[in-house]
Design a protein around this motif. Structure first.
Motif, PDB file in Angstrom:
ATOM      1  N   VAL A  34      24.891   1.752  73.979  1.00 56.40           N
ATOM      2  CA  VAL A  34      25.263   2.578  72.835  1.00 56.40           C
ATOM      3  C   VAL A  34      25.884   1.745  71.713  1.00 56.40           C
ATOM      4  CG1 VAL A  34      27.606   3.107  73.635  1.00 56.40           C
ATOM      5  CG2 VAL A  34      26.368   4.771  72.216  1.00 56.40           C
ATOM      6  N   PHE A  35      26.393   0.569  72.050  1.00 58.67           N
ATOM      7  CA  PHE A  35      26.966  -0.309  71.033  1.00 58.67           C
ATOM      8  C   PHE A  35      25.910  -1.254  70.472  1.00 58.67           C
ATOM      9  CE2 PHE A  35      30.856   0.677  73.547  1.00 58.67           C
ATOM     10  CZ  PHE A  35      31.571   1.310  72.528  1.00 58.67           C
ATOM     11  N   ASN A  36      24.737  -0.713  70.248  1.00 59.33           N
ATOM     12  CA  ASN A  36      23.686  -1.491  69.600  1.00 59.33           C
ATOM     13  C   ASN A  36      24.181  -1.941  68.221  1.00 59.33           C
ATOM     14  OD1 ASN A  36      21.245  -1.354  67.533  1.00 59.33           O
ATOM     15  ND2 ASN A  36      20.410  -1.931  69.521  1.00 59.33           N
ATOM     16  N   PRO A  37      24.098  -3.241  67.904  1.00 62.96           N
ATOM     17  CA  PRO A  37      24.634  -3.737  66.621  1.00 62.96           C
ATOM     18  C   PRO A  37      24.095  -3.013  65.398  1.00 62.96           C
ATOM     19  CG  PRO A  37      24.153  -5.572  68.066  1.00 62.96           C
ATOM     20  CD  PRO A  37      23.627  -4.347  68.753  1.00 62.96           C
ATOM     21  N   PRO A 129       4.189   6.792  60.754  1.00 60.50           N
ATOM     22  CA  PRO A 129       4.434   5.364  61.030  1.00 60.50           C
ATOM     23  C   PRO A 129       5.751   5.085  61.761  1.00 60.50           C
ATOM     24  CG  PRO A 129       4.320   5.856  58.644  1.00 60.50           C
ATOM     25  CD  PRO A 129       4.540   7.121  59.375  1.00 60.50           C
ATOM     26  N   LYS A 130       6.262   6.050  62.514  1.00 60.55           N
ATOM     27  CA  LYS A 130       7.593   5.937  63.106  1.00 60.55           C
ATOM     28  C   LYS A 130       7.766   4.772  64.077  1.00 60.55           C
ATOM     29  CE  LYS A 130       6.791   8.929  67.115  1.00 60.55           C
ATOM     30  NZ  LYS A 130       6.995   7.832  68.084  1.00 60.55           N
ATOM     31  N   SER A 131       6.665   4.305  64.676  1.00 58.15           N
ATOM     32  CA  SER A 131       6.794   3.296  65.739  1.00 58.15           C
ATOM     33  C   SER A 131       6.386   1.893  65.319  1.00 58.15           C
ATOM     34  CB  SER A 131       5.970   3.723  66.962  1.00 58.15           C
ATOM     35  OG  SER A 131       6.518   4.878  67.560  1.00 58.15           O
ATOM     36  N   ILE A 132       6.235   1.650  64.012  1.00 57.81           N
ATOM     37  CA  ILE A 132       5.889   0.303  63.552  1.00 57.81           C
ATOM     38  C   ILE A 132       7.026  -0.271  62.718  1.00 57.81           C
ATOM     39  CG2 ILE A 132       3.410   0.683  63.636  1.00 57.81           C
ATOM     40  CD1 ILE A 132       3.424   1.161  60.641  1.00 57.81           C
ATOM     41  N   THR A 133       6.993  -1.565  62.528  1.00 55.90           N
ATOM     42  CA  THR A 133       8.075  -2.229  61.815  1.00 55.90           C
ATOM     43  C   THR A 133       8.191  -1.726  60.377  1.00 55.90           C
ATOM     44  OG1 THR A 133       9.015  -4.399  61.269  1.00 55.90           O
ATOM     45  CG2 THR A 133       6.641  -4.163  61.057  1.00 55.90           C
ATOM     46  N   THR A 134       9.397  -1.740  59.846  1.00 51.63           N
ATOM     47  CA  THR A 134       9.680  -1.154  58.537  1.00 51.63           C
ATOM     48  C   THR A 134       8.808  -1.734  57.428  1.00 51.63           C
ATOM     49  OG1 THR A 134      11.979  -0.950  59.260  1.00 51.63           O
ATOM     50  CG2 THR A 134      11.547  -0.604  56.927  1.00 51.63           C
ATOM     51  N   GLY A 159      13.546   2.835  66.731  1.00 48.65           N
ATOM     52  CA  GLY A 159      13.843   1.514  67.279  1.00 48.65           C
ATOM     53  C   GLY A 159      15.147   1.476  68.053  1.00 48.65           C
ATOM     54  N   VAL A 160      16.179   2.103  67.494  1.00 52.81           N
ATOM     55  CA  VAL A 160      17.488   2.111  68.151  1.00 52.81           C
ATOM     56  C   VAL A 160      17.425   2.867  69.482  1.00 52.81           C
ATOM     57  CG1 VAL A 160      19.859   2.983  67.986  1.00 52.81           C
ATOM     58  CG2 VAL A 160      18.816   1.846  66.021  1.00 52.81           C
ATOM     59  N   LEU A 161      16.749   4.021  69.488  1.00 55.01           N
ATOM     60  CA  LEU A 161      16.615   4.787  70.734  1.00 55.01           C
ATOM     61  C   LEU A 161      15.840   3.996  71.784  1.00 55.01           C
ATOM     62  CD1 LEU A 161      15.885   8.407  69.423  1.00 55.01           C
ATOM     63  CD2 LEU A 161      17.959   7.579  70.539  1.00 55.01           C
ATOM     64  N   GLY A 162      14.783   3.310  71.347  1.00 53.33           N
ATOM     65  CA  GLY A 162      14.014   2.480  72.271  1.00 53.33           C
ATOM     66  C   GLY A 162      14.852   1.369  72.850  1.00 53.33           C
ATOM     67  N   ASN A 163      15.663   0.746  71.994  1.00 51.21           N
ATOM     68  CA  ASN A 163      16.539  -0.338  72.421  1.00 51.21           C
ATOM     69  C   ASN A 163      17.561   0.158  73.443  1.00 51.21           C
ATOM     70  OD1 ASN A 163      19.055  -2.076  72.217  1.00 51.21           O
ATOM     71  ND2 ASN A 163      17.680  -3.289  70.957  1.00 51.21           N
ATOM     72  N   ILE A 164      18.138   1.314  73.175  1.00 50.43           N
ATOM     73  CA  ILE A 164      19.182   1.858  74.036  1.00 50.43           C
ATOM     74  C   ILE A 164      18.621   2.335  75.377  1.00 50.43           C
ATOM     75  CG2 ILE A 164      20.814   3.788  74.294  1.00 50.43           C
ATOM     76  CD1 ILE A 164      21.342   3.595  71.284  1.00 50.43           C
ATOM     77  N   MET A 165      17.443   2.967  75.350  1.00 54.89           N
ATOM     78  CA  MET A 165      16.904   3.620  76.553  1.00 54.89           C
ATOM     79  C   MET A 165      15.938   2.754  77.355  1.00 54.89           C
ATOM     80  SD  MET A 165      16.206   7.412  74.915  1.00 54.89           S
ATOM     81  CE  MET A 165      15.694   8.085  76.504  1.00 54.89           C
ATOM     82  N   ALA A 166      15.634   1.553  76.864  1.00 52.89           N
ATOM     83  CA  ALA A 166      14.604   0.718  77.498  1.00 52.89           C
ATOM     84  C   ALA A 166      14.858   0.470  78.988  1.00 52.89           C
ATOM     85  CB  ALA A 166      14.500  -0.612  76.761  1.00 52.89           C
ATOM     86  N   GLU A 167      16.035   0.008  79.310  1.00 52.22           N
ATOM     87  CA  GLU A 167      16.327  -0.331  80.704  1.00 52.22           C
ATOM     88  C   GLU A 167      16.320   0.907  81.595  1.00 52.22           C
ATOM     89  OE1 GLU A 167      19.994  -2.469  80.488  1.00 52.22           O
ATOM     90  OE2 GLU A 167      18.996  -4.386  80.144  1.00 52.22           O
ATOM     91  N   ALA A 191      10.506  -3.988  66.033  1.00 51.81           N
ATOM     92  CA  ALA A 191      11.372  -5.173  66.078  1.00 51.81           C
ATOM     93  C   ALA A 191      12.691  -4.928  66.800  1.00 51.81           C
ATOM     94  CB  ALA A 191      11.645  -5.678  64.654  1.00 51.81           C
ATOM     95  N   ILE A 192      13.242  -3.721  66.641  1.00 49.32           N
ATOM     96  CA  ILE A 192      14.524  -3.431  67.305  1.00 49.32           C
ATOM     97  C   ILE A 192      14.338  -3.390  68.818  1.00 49.32           C
ATOM     98  CG2 ILE A 192      16.468  -1.832  67.434  1.00 49.32           C
ATOM     99  CD1 ILE A 192      15.739  -0.844  64.651  1.00 49.32           C
ATOM    100  N   GLY A 193      13.228  -2.840  69.254  1.00 48.15           N
ATOM    101  CA  GLY A 193      12.913  -2.857  70.673  1.00 48.15           C
ATOM    102  C   GLY A 193      12.639  -4.259  71.177  1.00 48.15           C
ATOM    103  N   THR A 194      12.067  -5.089  70.313  1.00 45.71           N
ATOM    104  CA  THR A 194      11.765  -6.476  70.686  1.00 45.71           C
ATOM    105  C   THR A 194      13.033  -7.270  70.952  1.00 45.71           C
ATOM    106  OG1 THR A 194       9.706  -6.422  69.415  1.00 45.71           O
ATOM    107  CG2 THR A 194      10.604  -8.592  69.916  1.00 45.71           C
ATOM    108  N   VAL A 195      14.102  -6.933  70.250  1.00 45.41           N
ATOM    109  CA  VAL A 195      15.393  -7.589  70.514  1.00 45.41           C
ATOM    110  C   VAL A 195      15.807  -7.349  71.957  1.00 45.41           C
ATOM    111  CG1 VAL A 195      17.846  -7.611  69.929  1.00 45.41           C
ATOM    112  CG2 VAL A 195      16.145  -7.445  68.107  1.00 45.41           C
ATOM    113  N   LYS A 196      15.656  -6.111  72.417  1.00 47.36           N
ATOM    114  CA  LYS A 196      15.971  -5.788  73.815  1.00 47.36           C
ATOM    115  C   LYS A 196      15.010  -6.498  74.761  1.00 47.36           C
ATOM    116  CE  LYS A 196      18.466  -3.600  75.675  1.00 47.36           C
ATOM    117  NZ  LYS A 196      19.675  -3.956  76.454  1.00 47.36           N
TER     118      LYS A 196
END
Length: 230
Positions: A34-37, A129-134, A159-167, A191-196
């Protein structure tokens, strides 16, 4: 004070970087998704603007310089992909199949929800286009007649939801294959998911980087078709 901040050239850049830095510190300390930067920086910037009474346009005029780094940052994702080139060659069919399936799932879910909630055509194409890079999503939304500012917000939220929920999702569905994890994250959360994905491992990061580029291309082509369905 307010006029000084509104007319400042770098006020937006400064509070954006401070917010992101705060998010990085919180993520390292508490190790909670939840503390995604990026999420922390968004909340921080909104709070600062409300407290200081600075309007969004003034903030955006001084923060726009950060967006210039978006495209080169996306291009840099090709580096981990190059390092895993042999893995890509050996699994290209499964990888391309996964990316195309993910893009179609995104289109169909937006179409179904647009029908369910009786959205207008403009609102519908704004979400496509919700799932592609900005960098790519803004152009697609503008070309289709969508509301670009809302498209950007939806892309970031996705992207943030994907990053948070990926694991959690990988654990829930017992997804253990690194290639599958990377493709899923890059296709759905850009890209945000790619960080995860990069946090998970080199293979995950490389596959997610590939998925960003290919999903962007598939979306540019597919969005035009799906836009005509409603």
């Amino acid at each position: 004070m307010r006029e000084l901040l509104c007319n400042s050239t770098y006020f937006g850049v400064l509070i954006s970087l401070i917010g992101y830095g705060l998010g990085v510190i919180l993520k390292r300390k508490f190790k909670k998704a939840v503390f995604n930067p990026l999420l922390v920086s968004i909340v921080f910037v909104i709070a600062v603007l409300l407290v200081l009474g600075v309007d969004y346009e003034s903030y955006n005029n001084s923060a726009k310089y950060l967006s210039y780094l978006l495209t080169p940052a996306t291009v840099c994702l090709a580096i981990p992909l190059y390092q895993q080139l042999e893995l890509l060659k050996g699994n290209y069919r499964a990888i391309l199949g996964g990316i195309v399936s993910g893009a179609l799932a995104s289109f169909l879910s937006v179409f179904a929800l647009a029908k369910l909630f009786n959205l207008t055509h403009q609102q519908y194409v704004t979400l496509l286009p919700k799932s592609i890079t900005t960098a790519i999503g803004m152009g697609v939304s503008q070309e289709l007649g969508g509301i670009v500012t809302i498209t950007v917000s939806v892309i970031i939220i996705t992207g943030v939801l994907g990053n948070i929920m990926a694991e959690l999702v990988c654990k829930l569905f017992r997804i253990k294959e690194p290639v599958a994890k990377g493709i899923a994250l890059g296709t759905s959360s850009h890209a945000i998911g790619t960080v995860k994905a990069m946090e998970m491992g080199e293979v995950e990061g490389a596959m997610s980087s590939l998925a960003i580029a290919v999903t962007g291309l598939v979306t540019v082509i597919g969005a035009s078709f799906f836009a005509n369905l409603m």
